[in-house]
Design a protein around this motif. Structure first.
Motif, short mmCIF file in Angstrom:
data_model
loop_
_atom_site.label_atom_id
_atom_site.label_comp_id
_atom_site.label_asym_id
_atom_site.label_seq_id
_atom_site.Cartn_x
_atom_site.Cartn_y
_atom_site.Cartn_z
N ALA A 135 0.83 -1.21 0.00
CA ALA A 135 0.00 0.00 0.00
C ALA A 135 0.87 1.25 0.00
CB ALA A 135 -0.92 -0.01 1.22
N SER A 136 1.94 1.24 0.76
CA SER A 136 2.86 2.37 0.77
C SER A 136 3.50 2.57 -0.60
CB SER A 136 3.94 2.16 1.84
OG SER A 136 3.36 2.01 3.12
N SER A 137 3.86 1.47 -1.25
CA SER A 137 4.47 1.55 -2.58
C SER A 137 3.51 2.19 -3.58
CB SER A 137 4.87 0.15 -3.05
OG SER A 137 5.77 -0.45 -2.15
N ILE A 138 2.24 1.81 -3.51
CA ILE A 138 1.25 2.36 -4.44
C ILE A 138 1.07 3.86 -4.21
CG2 ILE A 138 -1.19 2.32 -5.08
CD1 ILE A 138 -1.17 -0.69 -4.42
N LEU A 139 0.98 4.26 -2.94
CA LEU A 139 0.81 5.69 -2.63
C LEU A 139 2.02 6.50 -3.08
CD1 LEU A 139 -0.78 5.51 0.95
CD2 LEU A 139 -1.91 6.17 -1.18
N ILE A 140 3.20 5.95 -2.89
CA ILE A 140 4.41 6.66 -3.29
C ILE A 140 4.49 6.79 -4.81
CG2 ILE A 140 6.93 6.50 -3.31
CD1 ILE A 140 6.68 5.18 -0.52
N SER A 141 4.05 5.75 -5.50
CA SER A 141 4.07 5.80 -6.96
C SER A 141 3.06 6.81 -7.49
CB SER A 141 3.77 4.42 -7.53
OG SER A 141 4.74 3.48 -7.13
N SER A 147 6.65 11.85 1.26
CA SER A 147 7.83 11.29 1.91
C SER A 147 7.66 9.78 2.04
CB SER A 147 8.04 11.92 3.28
OG SER A 147 9.02 11.22 4.01
N VAL A 148 8.67 9.04 1.61
CA VAL A 148 8.59 7.58 1.67
C VAL A 148 8.45 7.12 3.12
CG1 VAL A 148 9.79 5.41 1.18
CG2 VAL A 148 9.92 7.33 -0.43
N ASN A 209 11.95 5.05 -7.72
CA ASN A 209 11.22 5.73 -8.81
C ASN A 209 10.62 7.05 -8.32
OD1 ASN A 209 11.83 3.67 -10.60
ND2 ASN A 209 9.94 2.53 -10.15
N ALA A 210 10.08 7.00 -7.09
CA ALA A 210 9.51 8.23 -6.54
C ALA A 210 10.59 9.28 -6.35
CB ALA A 210 8.82 7.94 -5.21
N GLY A 211 11.78 8.83 -5.92
CA GLY A 211 12.89 9.76 -5.75
C GLY A 211 13.31 10.37 -7.07
N LYS A 212 13.34 9.54 -8.10
CA LYS A 212 13.69 10.05 -9.43
C LYS A 212 12.64 11.03 -9.92
CE LYS A 212 16.26 5.94 -10.90
NZ LYS A 212 16.30 4.80 -11.87
N SER A 213 11.38 10.68 -9.72
CA SER A 213 10.30 11.57 -10.15
C SER A 213 10.39 12.91 -9.44
CB SER A 213 8.93 10.92 -9.87
OG SER A 213 8.81 9.71 -10.58
N GLN A 214 10.71 12.88 -8.15
CA GLN A 214 10.85 14.12 -7.40
C GLN A 214 12.05 14.92 -7.90
OE1 GLN A 214 8.52 14.95 -5.13
NE2 GLN A 214 9.48 16.99 -4.99
N LEU A 215 13.12 14.22 -8.21
CA LEU A 215 14.31 14.88 -8.74
C LEU A 215 14.02 15.47 -10.11
CD1 LEU A 215 17.31 15.54 -8.52
CD2 LEU A 215 17.82 13.27 -9.47
#
Length: 289
Positions: A135-141, A147-148, A209-215
């Protein structure tokens, strides 16, 4: 006294009539009457004594009965007090147990898996933790700006606060070690272990992936700034897409400008912190514009 034979008056002490010589039986009769009266008196006295004795015995029995009733009443009272005391002690112990449960419940949201292991429901605990990670992975995506760590902690605490109490209650009532709604496949040890391993990997990938997207999102205004300030070009960057990762700190990205032209830029982060980075635009890329 009179003679029983001739009827003449004679002395009452005489046994024979001095006139006719007849034997007198009146005295015997009187004596018998006196004896009978004496017996009757004695009988009445005995009756009175027996009545008195009976009354005394009845009184004594009544006293003994009252004493026995009083003792029984006291015994019942003591038993009632004991029962009330036991109930009070039971209620106190129950209250103490409920208080301990409430105190433990406050920690359950943070120590969820340990709580499951302690209750012998480790497979359930691993599956619940796997669901939290997914569930956390889906929300982060879906929301890369989240914040992870905080996303995971919120989902983790909310889930275990609810599921742990329900699962423990179901175990106590139905001796349930695995949810009846799931196929029996999930009751195998290997499934629970594989589920937690896979969910951890998914979370790591989603975080990257979330980090890359934020970057990428943060790099857009920086590319615009470099083009305008360093090269004097009137372009605006609309999108940055990382195409290659050299190592943990360096990336190559494609920047799409407002005229739909694409240039390649280099992005360098500092110590893996994607919030602190530097954008470099090669001269040949800017020259082509």
């Amino acid at each position: 006294m009179y003679c029983t034979q001739c009827g003449k008056r004679i002395n009452k002490e005489s046994h024979f009539c001095p006139f006719c010589g007849a034997e007198q039986r009146q005295r015997n009769t009187d004596e018998s009457k006196d004896i009978e009266e004496t017996k009757v008196g004695a009988s009445e006295e005995n009756t009175e004594d027996e009545s008195s004795s009976s009354v005394a015995e009845d009184g004594q029995n009544s006293v003994e009965g009252s004493t026995q009733i009083k003792n029984e009443t006291n015994s019942v009272g003591k038993e009632t007090e004991n029962i009330s005391g036991e109930k009070a002690n039971g209620k106190t112990k129950s209250s103490d147990k409920e208080e301990k449960n409430r105190n433990w419940d406050s920690w359950r949201s943070l120590l969820g898996p340990i709580y499951y292991f302690q209750e012998g429901l480790w497979k359930k605990g691993l599956l619940v933790l796997s669901a939290v990670l997914l569930a956390s992975s889906i929300l982060i995506s879906l929301f890369p700006q989240l914040s992870v760590l905080w996303t995971f902690l919120i989902v983790y605490a909310t889930t275990f606060e609810y599921t742990s109490s329900k699962d423990i209650e179901r175990k106590k009532q139905d001796n349930e070690t695995m949810w009846k709604e799931l196929p029996s496949l999930f009751n195998k040890d290997t499934v629970a272990i594989v589920a937690i391993v896979v969910s951890v990997l998914v979370l790591i990938i989603s975080s990257e992936n979330a980090g890359k997207s934020q970057l990428e999102e943060n790099a857009e205004p920086v590319v615009t700034e470099v083009l305008q300030d360093n090269y004097g070009l009137d372009y605006t960057c609309n999108d940055v897409n990382i195409t290659e990762e050299y190592d943990n700190n360096n990336y190559r990205a494609a920047a799409t400008l407002d005229d739909n032209s694409v240039i390649h830029v280099n992005i360098e982060t500092y110590s893996g912190d994607r919030g602190n980075f530097n954008v470099q635009i090669p001269y040949e890329e800017a020259y082509l514009l």
